[in-house]
Design an enzyme around this catalytic site. Structure first.
Site: not given
Length: 261
Positions: A156, A166
């Site tokens: 990501s 995350y």
């Protein structure tokens, strides 16, 4: 439900020469990856914890003329992944493509670790990081020395920006991509990753506040909306012979958002 629970005639009818395994395959990027790989002629094995959704995703691909099998499994369960990879390999005598897509995300996990708390952080890393390890280790013997064997991990843009649990989990995925490229290269397996930026899926359009979308888009170097197809095309390139000399790399599909970081 594992492959051996599927009627044998279903597996025989969907058989092609190439087998691709996609984790987190029930929806979103995972389903899109599976659909694209099936369109390329692969028999696709979709893995997900959501039984009804993964079976529907596989059925949708079959209804469109592709070959797909839905399997229930938690990517962090190494025993389950070893069994599923072995059964996926049995369909065509090996595994050619592995897409490590399964992951926990959303605003719930895009918080500092201290705010998220240890229990949720532990589960985040079990799925996003240990899941990549478990699936790669399980698939390795079935991919070794297969012509064109390729693994693509989904990282990501958050990995390159920092600041959240995350993002840190996805930074670990980028690191694992280099580690496994080194470890598996001798067996002819290429390992790369994709770091998507803000991709305007239906979920992002519906759930992400307008002010957040505007702030992230302002970080891009080109003023266009990222589309699911942009990430799918990157995956198809990295798993194809056109990328035969590329391994250990993370391709940023971000509109330039992550440039310079």
């Amino acid at each position: 439900m594992t492959l051996r629970n599927r009627p044998l005639e279903t597996i025989e009818r969907t058989r092609t020469e190439t087998t691709a395994v996609v984790t987190g395959g029930a929806r979103g990027f995972g389903k899109a990856f599976g659909t694209a790989l099936a369109d390329e002629g692969a028999t696709v094995v979709l893995i997900d914890v959501d039984e009804s959704a993964v079976q529907k995703a596989a059925a949708d691909i079959r209804a469109s003329g592709g070959s797909a099998i839905g399997v229930v499994g938690d990517v962090a369960d190494e025993t389950a992944m070893a069994a599923i990879m072995a059964e996926a390999s049995a369909v065509n005598g090996g595994i050619d493509v592995l897409i490590n897509n399964a992951g926990l995300h959303s605003d719930e996990y895009s918080k500092p670790i201290g705010e998220l708390g240890l229990p949720k952080t532990r589960r985040l890393f079990e799925v996003n990081v240990v899941g990549v390890i478990a699936c790669t280790v399980a698939a390795h013997p079935h991919m070794a020395h297969r012509d064109g064997a390729s693994i693509v991990n989904i990282a990501s843009a958050a990995a390159h920006l920092g600041g959240t649990a995350y993002g840190t989990s996805k930074l670990a995925v980028a690191g694992l991509t280099i580690t496994f490229a080194r470890e598996l290269g001798a067996d002819g397996i290429r390992v790369n990753a994709i770091s998507p930026g803000m991709i305007f899926t239906d979920t992002i359009r519906a759930e992400l506040p307008d002010e957040v979308k505007a702030r992230v888009k302002a970080m891009q170097l080109i003023d266009i909306d990222g589309a699911e197809s942009d990430v799918v095309e990157a995956m198809l390139f990295l798993t194809s012979g056109r990328a035969r000399f590329i391994t250990g790399e993370t391709l940023r599909v971000t509109g330039g958002m992550a440039a310079g970081t």
